[in-house]
Write a protein that holds these residues in place. Structure first.
Motif, short mmCIF file in Angstrom:
data_model
loop_
_atom_site.label_atom_id
_atom_site.label_comp_id
_atom_site.label_asym_id
_atom_site.label_seq_id
_atom_site.Cartn_x
_atom_site.Cartn_y
_atom_site.Cartn_z
N ALA A 156 29.21 4.47 1.04
CA ALA A 156 29.93 3.62 0.09
C ALA A 156 30.98 4.46 -0.63
CB ALA A 156 28.97 3.00 -0.92
N PRO A 157 31.95 3.82 -1.31
CA PRO A 157 32.96 4.59 -2.06
C PRO A 157 32.37 5.44 -3.18
CG PRO A 157 33.67 2.32 -1.75
CD PRO A 157 32.24 2.39 -1.32
N SER A 158 31.23 5.01 -3.75
CA SER A 158 30.54 5.80 -4.77
C SER A 158 29.05 5.75 -4.47
CB SER A 158 30.82 5.25 -6.17
OG SER A 158 30.31 3.94 -6.31
N ARG A 190 31.53 2.21 -10.09
CA ARG A 190 32.01 1.01 -9.40
C ARG A 190 33.10 0.30 -10.18
NH1 ARG A 190 26.00 -0.98 -7.47
NH2 ARG A 190 25.95 0.22 -5.51
N GLY A 229 35.28 -0.02 -6.84
CA GLY A 229 34.28 -0.99 -6.39
C GLY A 229 34.25 -1.19 -4.89
N ASP A 230 35.36 -0.85 -4.22
CA ASP A 230 35.40 -0.98 -2.76
C ASP A 230 36.32 0.10 -2.20
OD1 ASP A 230 38.03 -1.89 -3.28
OD2 ASP A 230 37.37 -3.98 -3.28
N GLU A 231 36.43 0.13 -0.87
CA GLU A 231 37.24 1.16 -0.21
C GLU A 231 38.72 1.05 -0.58
OE1 GLU A 231 36.30 3.66 1.46
OE2 GLU A 231 34.21 3.24 1.96
N GLU A 232 39.18 -0.17 -0.79
CA GLU A 232 40.59 -0.36 -1.14
C GLU A 232 40.90 0.23 -2.51
OE1 GLU A 232 43.78 -4.04 -1.72
OE2 GLU A 232 41.86 -4.40 -0.73
#
Length: 263
Positions: free
Chosen positions: A170-172, A187, A191-194
């Protein structure tokens, strides 16, 4: 007749001869090999966050003996192959075992004629297989690890593996209490890859440091001295004796009922 408990269910030595205990290990006359049932000296949270050029990862330097803050200089971020950082949560002795295992792998690959170099994705795959194998042997390594670095395409890579061999990316990411206290903060910024792909190095470091401060205040098994690493294409910047900034328990004096206040 021999009524001692250790002789129950065994033939009498004076009739059938002495009991043959050769099946036992030579250095253990008291019984079969036993595995660790629970960790004793442990490290707490490891947290990590992707940004557009790499990954930031941090862990405090405390190893607790049960609930006692016993060792305050245990570095739980380890650099491997000059390309990756592995952060260890959980049992410290198992962390040391994995450290030696990865170092031997690093040396083997360095002297290999194949010309391959280990990256974070390789290390994560290797660790997940080791953890799953030990779990299958009913002798797990009591750790959860975060592997941070770059993948085969030189893109930021961050993934975890636990004592069951379960993997997640995950990103974090965070282990221990950080999964409850730090993850919501991380997050918010990625919160997401973008969102992570738009995050700058400075923003990522600030978010990780703020999360470390929250963990120090809220997690009883944490310390204000920590290690932090930034992994990019340019290499690894690892600092192992950082101190939390602008933190103090002085505000406790203002809490009604604290200490010797009577008003």
């Amino acid at each position: 007749m021999n009524h001692l408990p250790q002789a129950w269910g065994r033939p009498r030595d004076d009739v059938y001869g002495p009991y043959d205990s050769s099946y036992l290990q030579s250095n253990q006359s008291h019984g079969p090999t036993q595995h660790t049932q629970s960790p004793v000296v442990t490290g707490t949270s490891v947290i990590a966050l992707k940004f557009k050029d790499g990954v930031v990862i941090a862990a405090d330097n405390l190893a607790s003996y049960g609930s006692l803050a016993r060792f305050t200089d245990v570095k739980r971020l380890r650099k491997f192959a000059g390309t990756s950082i592995v952060g260890f949560g959980g049992d410290v002795s198992d962390m040391q075992y994995l450290d030696r295992l990865l170092n031997s792998l690093d040396i083997e690959e360095a002297y290999s004629t194949a010309g391959h170099t280990l990256n974070a994705k390789n290390l994560h795959t290797f660790l997940s297989k080791v953890l799953y194998k030990r779990r299958t042997d009913f002798n797990p390594l009591w750790n959860q690890v975060l592997v941070a670095g770059l993948d085969d395409d030189s893109k930021p890579f961050l993934a975890s593996a636990d004592l069951l061999g379960t993997t997640f990316s995950a990103p974090s990411l965070a282990t221990g209490f950080g999964a409850h206290l730090a993850q919501p903060l991380l997050r918010k910024v990625a919160g997401d890859e973008e969102a992570a792909a738009k995050l700058t190095k400075e923003q990522a470091i600030e978010a990780v440091k703020e999360s470390m401060k929250v963990l120090f205040y809220r997690d009883a098994r944490s310390l204000d001295k920590y290690s932090i690493a930034v992994i990019t294409k340019d290499g690894i910047e690892l600092k192992e004796d950082e101190k939390l900034e602008n933190q103090s328990w002085a505000f406790a004096d203002q809490i009604r009922g604290y200490g010797t206040q009577i008003n």
